[in-house]
Design a protein around this motif. Sequence first.
Motif, mmCIF file in Angstrom:
data_model
loop_
_atom_site.group_PDB
_atom_site.id
_atom_site.type_symbol
_atom_site.label_atom_id
_atom_site.label_comp_id
_atom_site.label_asym_id
_atom_site.label_seq_id
_atom_site.Cartn_x
_atom_site.Cartn_y
_atom_site.Cartn_z
ATOM 1 N N PRO A 76 0.589 -1.213 -0.031
ATOM 2 C CA PRO A 76 -0.065 -0.041 -0.151
ATOM 3 C C PRO A 76 0.772 1.337 -0.046
ATOM 4 O O PRO A 76 0.422 2.219 -0.656
ATOM 5 C CB PRO A 76 -0.980 -0.079 1.083
ATOM 6 N N MET A 77 2.027 1.383 0.521
ATOM 7 C CA MET A 77 2.972 2.620 0.688
ATOM 8 C C MET A 77 3.538 2.693 -0.916
ATOM 9 O O MET A 77 3.352 3.708 -1.095
ATOM 10 C CB MET A 77 3.907 2.550 1.807
ATOM 11 N N HIS A 78 3.878 1.761 -1.167
ATOM 12 C CA HIS A 78 4.273 1.916 -2.500
ATOM 13 C C HIS A 78 3.442 2.461 -3.776
ATOM 14 O O HIS A 78 3.722 3.235 -4.535
ATOM 15 C CB HIS A 78 5.020 0.348 -3.236
ATOM 16 N N LEU A 79 2.330 2.042 -3.497
ATOM 17 C CA LEU A 79 0.976 2.442 -4.510
ATOM 18 C C LEU A 79 0.722 3.814 -4.137
ATOM 19 O O LEU A 79 0.542 4.553 -5.123
ATOM 20 C CB LEU A 79 -0.261 1.635 -4.328
ATOM 21 N N LEU A 80 0.754 4.328 -2.888
ATOM 22 C CA LEU A 80 0.538 5.694 -2.513
ATOM 23 C C LEU A 80 1.473 6.662 -3.041
ATOM 24 O O LEU A 80 1.143 7.721 -3.629
ATOM 25 C CB LEU A 80 0.321 5.805 -0.991
ATOM 26 N N ILE A 99 3.123 10.441 -7.280
ATOM 27 C CA ILE A 99 3.920 10.968 -8.239
ATOM 28 C C ILE A 99 3.208 11.210 -9.634
ATOM 29 O O ILE A 99 3.563 12.095 -10.319
ATOM 30 C CB ILE A 99 5.199 10.035 -8.616
ATOM 31 N N ALA A 100 2.464 10.253 -9.810
ATOM 32 C CA ALA A 100 1.621 10.544 -11.251
ATOM 33 C C ALA A 100 0.664 11.876 -10.949
ATOM 34 O O ALA A 100 0.791 12.396 -12.017
ATOM 35 C CB ALA A 100 0.625 9.164 -11.246
#
Length: 86
Positions: free
Chosen positions: A8-12, A17-18
Motif C-alpha cells: 500500500p505505501m508503494h502504491l500511494l 508521483i503520477a
Amino acid sequence: MFEGLFQPMHLLVIFFIALLVFGPRKLPELGKGLGEGIRALKESMKDHSNDAKVEAKPDVKPEAKSDAKPDAKSTITPDNNPENKA
C-alpha cells in the motif's frame, strides 16, 4: 526480486508521483483511457479465442436424403445429351 512490490505505501507513492506529473485534471482522463484499453484488450482476446474454437471445430452438416426424383430436364439421358447431337 519483486516481492512486496505492490504494498500500500508503494502504491500511494506511485499515485502521488503520477498526480504531480499529470495534474489533478488529467489523472481521471488517463485512468478512464487505461480502463477502456484494458477492456478492449480483454474483449478482443475473448473474440479471438472464440474464433479459434470455431475454426478448430468445423460445422459439418449431414446431407439430407430425399425420396423425391430429379426433374426430367435435369437428368441427362442419351436422348437429351448435348454431346450426342453433332
